[in-house]
Design a protein around this motif. Structure first.
Motif, mmCIF file in Angstrom:
data_model
loop_
_atom_site.group_PDB
_atom_site.id
_atom_site.type_symbol
_atom_site.label_atom_id
_atom_site.label_comp_id
_atom_site.label_asym_id
_atom_site.label_seq_id
_atom_site.Cartn_x
_atom_site.Cartn_y
_atom_site.Cartn_z
ATOM 1 N N LYS A 36 0.784 -1.129 0.176
ATOM 2 C CA LYS A 36 0.072 0.018 -0.014
ATOM 3 C C LYS A 36 0.875 1.013 -0.020
ATOM 4 O O LYS A 36 0.544 2.314 -0.803
ATOM 5 N N THR A 40 1.107 4.256 -2.917
ATOM 6 C CA THR A 40 1.041 5.813 -2.529
ATOM 7 C C THR A 40 2.437 6.493 -3.265
ATOM 8 O O THR A 40 2.329 7.303 -4.115
ATOM 9 N N HIS A 44 2.648 9.061 -6.255
ATOM 10 C CA HIS A 44 3.289 10.296 -5.932
ATOM 11 C C HIS A 44 4.494 10.688 -7.174
ATOM 12 O O HIS A 44 4.598 11.625 -7.734
ATOM 13 N N LEU A 85 -5.533 9.251 -2.993
ATOM 14 C CA LEU A 85 -5.184 8.207 -2.236
ATOM 15 C C LEU A 85 -6.466 7.735 -1.084
ATOM 16 O O LEU A 85 -6.474 6.699 -0.838
ATOM 17 N N LEU A 90 -5.414 4.224 0.349
ATOM 18 C CA LEU A 90 -4.077 4.212 0.499
ATOM 19 C C LEU A 90 -3.582 5.064 1.566
ATOM 20 O O LEU A 90 -3.867 6.045 1.883
ATOM 21 N N LYS A 92 -1.649 8.110 3.460
ATOM 22 C CA LYS A 92 -1.449 9.579 3.022
ATOM 23 C C LYS A 92 -0.092 9.697 2.465
ATOM 24 O O LYS A 92 0.784 9.028 3.178
ATOM 25 N N ASP A 93 0.069 10.697 1.830
ATOM 26 C CA ASP A 93 1.421 10.989 1.203
ATOM 27 C C ASP A 93 2.202 11.749 2.205
ATOM 28 O O ASP A 93 1.571 12.411 3.429
#
Length: 131
Positions: A36, A40, A44, A85, A90, A92-93
């Protein structure tokens, strides 16, 4: 904007950095992260490639140097991928600590004005004043 390449290449890395190359459409993913978190990071990095491909020249013409463009790319990527996301459930950034306050402020701007170019210009304006 359309996706600029039909094929992207990804490689695993054990290093802490995730470089990417716009010319050859490749990026790196950390091998030690769970799937996961890797997804992400893939999202990104794909956004970084897209933003660099379409807006590096524009931002340079607006007076941003390479380091400021890199900051812009991190900030705008974080803002733009957050809803994706969330929708995909998914993680978090991971926004850089120095960008967290700015990302929050600009996310509020983005929620009120969904014109990408306005967000881009707002970030450029802020980064040119900063430092």
């Amino acid at each position: 904007k359309p996706i600029y390449s039909n094929i992207f290449y990804a490689s695993f890395t054990t290093a802490g950095l995730m470089p990417y190359d716009i010319k050859d459409s490749w990026f790196m993913i950390p091998v030690e992260k769970n799937i996961k978190r890797q997804l992400t990071i893939i999202i990104h990095e794909l956004f970084h490639l897209q933003i660099t491909h379409y807006y590096l020249k524009y931002c340079s013409e607006k007076g941003l140097n390479k380091n400021k463009f890199s900051e812009l790319n991190e900030i705008i990527t974080s803002i733009l991928i957050t809803p994706i996301l969330q929708k995909l459930n998914l993680p978090k950034d991971k926004t850089y600590l120095g960008h967290k306050k700015l990302v929050k402020q600009l996310n509020n701007f983005w929620l009120k004005d969904k014109e990408f170019i306005n967000l881009l210009n707002k970030i450029i304006q802020i980064l040119k004043i900063k430092h």
